[in-house]
Write a protein that holds these residues in place. Structure first.
Motif, PDB file in Angstrom:
ATOM      1  N   GLU A 193       3.721  -4.324   1.157  1.00 28.60           N
ATOM      2  CA  GLU A 193       3.519  -3.410   2.283  1.00 28.60           C
ATOM      3  C   GLU A 193       3.968  -2.006   1.908  1.00 28.60           C
ATOM      4  N   ALA A 194       5.057  -1.897   1.143  1.00 32.59           N
ATOM      5  CA  ALA A 194       5.485  -0.579   0.672  1.00 32.59           C
ATOM      6  C   ALA A 194       4.494  -0.021  -0.339  1.00 32.59           C
ATOM      7  N   LEU A 195       3.949  -0.888  -1.199  1.00 24.90           N
ATOM      8  CA  LEU A 195       2.964  -0.442  -2.184  1.00 24.90           C
ATOM      9  C   LEU A 195       1.737   0.151  -1.504  1.00 24.90           C
ATOM     10  N   LYS A 196       1.319  -0.447  -0.395  1.00 22.52           N
ATOM     11  CA  LYS A 196       0.131   0.046   0.302  1.00 22.52           C
ATOM     12  C   LYS A 196       0.352   1.439   0.899  1.00 22.52           C
ATOM     13  N   ASP A 197       1.602   1.827   1.071  1.00 22.19           N
ATOM     14  CA  ASP A 197       1.900   3.172   1.573  1.00 22.19           C
ATOM     15  C   ASP A 197       1.872   4.223   0.471  1.00 22.19           C
ATOM     16  N   VAL A 198       1.745   3.796  -0.786  1.00 18.20           N
ATOM     17  CA  VAL A 198       1.701   4.727  -1.906  1.00 18.20           C
ATOM     18  C   VAL A 198       0.263   5.210  -2.092  1.00 18.20           C
ATOM     19  N   ARG A 199       0.014   6.472  -1.827  1.00 24.33           N
ATOM     20  CA  ARG A 199      -1.346   6.996  -1.906  1.00 24.33           C
ATOM     21  C   ARG A 199      -1.875   6.884  -3.340  1.00 24.33           C
ATOM     22  N   GLY A 200      -3.048   6.285  -3.464  1.00 24.82           N
ATOM     23  CA  GLY A 200      -3.689   6.184  -4.761  1.00 24.82           C
ATOM     24  C   GLY A 200      -3.086   5.157  -5.702  1.00 24.82           C
ATOM     25  N   TRP A 201      -2.357   4.167  -5.179  1.00 26.89           N
ATOM     26  CA  TRP A 201      -1.700   3.208  -6.063  1.00 26.89           C
ATOM     27  C   TRP A 201      -2.699   2.418  -6.897  1.00 26.89           C
ATOM     28  N   GLN A 202      -3.902   2.204  -6.370  1.00 24.16           N
ATOM     29  CA  GLN A 202      -4.894   1.419  -7.115  1.00 24.16           C
ATOM     30  C   GLN A 202      -5.300   2.092  -8.418  1.00 24.16           C
ATOM     31  N   GLU A 203      -5.311   3.415  -8.429  1.00 28.96           N
ATOM     32  CA  GLU A 203      -5.729   4.156  -9.623  1.00 28.96           C
ATOM     33  C   GLU A 203      -4.548   4.619 -10.467  1.00 28.96           C
ATOM     34  N   ALA A 204      -3.346   4.492  -9.956  1.00 27.00           N
ATOM     35  CA  ALA A 204      -2.165   4.979 -10.674  1.00 27.00           C
ATOM     36  C   ALA A 204      -1.800   4.032 -11.811  1.00 27.00           C
ATOM     37  N   PRO A 205      -1.179   4.539 -12.868  1.00 24.68           N
ATOM     38  CA  PRO A 205      -0.613   3.648 -13.877  1.00 24.68           C
ATOM     39  C   PRO A 205       0.344   2.659 -13.218  1.00 24.68           C
ATOM     40  N   LEU A 206       0.388   1.471 -13.731  1.00 22.59           N
ATOM     41  CA  LEU A 206       1.223   0.428 -13.121  1.00 22.59           C
ATOM     42  C   LEU A 206       2.662   0.887 -12.933  1.00 22.59           C
ATOM     43  N   THR A 207       3.222   1.503 -13.952  1.00 26.26           N
ATOM     44  CA  THR A 207       4.634   1.869 -13.876  1.00 26.26           C
ATOM     45  C   THR A 207       4.883   2.941 -12.819  1.00 26.26           C
ATOM     46  N   VAL A 208       3.899   3.796 -12.546  1.00 26.51           N
ATOM     47  CA  VAL A 208       4.033   4.807 -11.501  1.00 26.51           C
ATOM     48  C   VAL A 208       4.001   4.144 -10.126  1.00 26.51           C
ATOM     49  N   ALA A 209       3.056   3.227  -9.932  1.00 29.07           N
ATOM     50  CA  ALA A 209       2.964   2.534  -8.647  1.00 29.07           C
ATOM     51  C   ALA A 209       4.234   1.746  -8.370  1.00 29.07           C
ATOM     52  N   ALA A 210       4.711   1.012  -9.368  1.00 30.24           N
ATOM     53  CA  ALA A 210       5.927   0.212  -9.188  1.00 30.24           C
ATOM     54  C   ALA A 210       7.134   1.094  -8.938  1.00 30.24           C
ATOM     55  N   GLN A 211       7.264   2.160  -9.702  1.00 31.57           N
ATOM     56  CA  GLN A 211       8.421   3.036  -9.575  1.00 31.57           C
ATOM     57  C   GLN A 211       8.470   3.732  -8.224  1.00 31.57           C
ATOM     58  N   THR A 212       7.315   4.086  -7.666  1.00 36.05           N
ATOM     59  CA  THR A 212       7.299   4.756  -6.374  1.00 36.05           C
ATOM     60  C   THR A 212       7.873   3.854  -5.288  1.00 36.05           C
ATOM     61  N   VAL A 213       7.647   2.556  -5.425  1.00 36.91           N
ATOM     62  CA  VAL A 213       8.213   1.597  -4.480  1.00 36.91           C
ATOM     63  C   VAL A 213       9.678   1.327  -4.792  1.00 36.91           C
ATOM     64  N   GLN A 214       9.992   1.098  -6.059  1.00 35.18           N
ATOM     65  CA  GLN A 214      11.307   0.609  -6.448  1.00 35.18           C
ATOM     66  C   GLN A 214      12.366   1.699  -6.608  1.00 35.18           C
TER      67      GLN A 214
END
Length: 237
Positions: A193-214
């Motif tokens: 649910e937190a990941l879905k709040d990250v704009r553009g997470w689908q296109e972001a590098p994995l480590t960027v998407a994970a780090q934005t949440v964590q």
């Protein structure tokens, strides 16, 4: 050594099949974690804190062998021809799991039954929350980095603040109670649910998407698990 290992046994999480829904308070708390898009940081070197690694290894047994033939080994590659396997419609294609290629050197571990069960829980929750195959890869890679896919309770003196569970979430920062964040379904739901709040997470590098949440002290560390995470998701999807 036996007494040291016994000391950590309570930290190994429960294996309950209890299904726990996110509380309204939990959803509100999560909403504040990733409201704004983060700038893509440059690669940073480093790994998890040595004390955390030592505690996890002590609590769970380092380099333990799989307990069944269903475990995912450290040498099993993603099959590029998976779409032509005996179950072509059920296995996601590699190009969807790793759409941008992996970043940097890759790490891998051998999974036992407990780790594989936790990976399955993450993947099933990815389906339920609608983040799909790519979200599942991000979730599994994050848990590989944070806990080696063990559902850890509090690790005592070397615990990272009050972090617990597959994703090492913290009750003090609004992720939920200790009981909730050590429930694999709740913890996975909270992460996605937190990941879905990250704009553009689908296109972001994995480590960027994970780090934005964590919000980890080692933001590039998640990248090293992308290849094995994709293998796991492809196998258990």
């Amino acid at each position: 050594m036996k007494s040291h290992f016994t000391r950590w046994l309570p930290a190994i999480a429960k294996t309950s099949n209890r299904r726990t829904a996110l509380t309204l308070a939990g959803v509100v708390a999560l909403g504040g974690l990733a409201l704004a898009p983060a700038a893509y940081p440059g690669p940073l070197t480093g790994g998890p804190h040595p004390d955390a690694v030592a505690a996890i290894d002590l609590a769970t047994g380092k380099n333990r062998a799989p307990e069944s033939t269903d475990a995912v080994t450290a040498t099993e590659p993603v099959r590029a021809d998976a779409a032509e396997s005996d179950e072509p419609s059920e296995k996601p294609a590699v190009d969807r799991l790793v759409p941008h290629g992996v970043q940097g050197a890759q790490s891998r571990i051998t999974l036992d039954d407990a780790q594989l069960a936790n990976a399955r829980a993450i993947v099933e929750t990815a389906k339920e929350t609608g983040v799909g195959e790519r979200g599942a890869v991000i979730g599994v890679a994050t848990a590989l980095q944070e806990s080696k896919l063990y559902n850890l309770g509090h690790l005592g003196a070397v615990n990272d603040h009050d972090s617990q569970g597959l994703f090492q979430q913290r009750p003090s920062t609004g992720w939920g109670s200790p009981e909730q964040i050590t429930d694999p379904e709740y913890a996975s739901t909270a992460f996605f649910e937190a990941l879905k709040d990250v704009r553009g997470w689908q296109e972001a590098p994995l480590t960027v998407a994970a780090q934005t949440v964590q919000v980890s002290a080692y933001p590039f560390a998640y990248a090293q698990w992308e290849e094995q995470a994709a293998e796991i998701v492809q196998r258990v999807w």
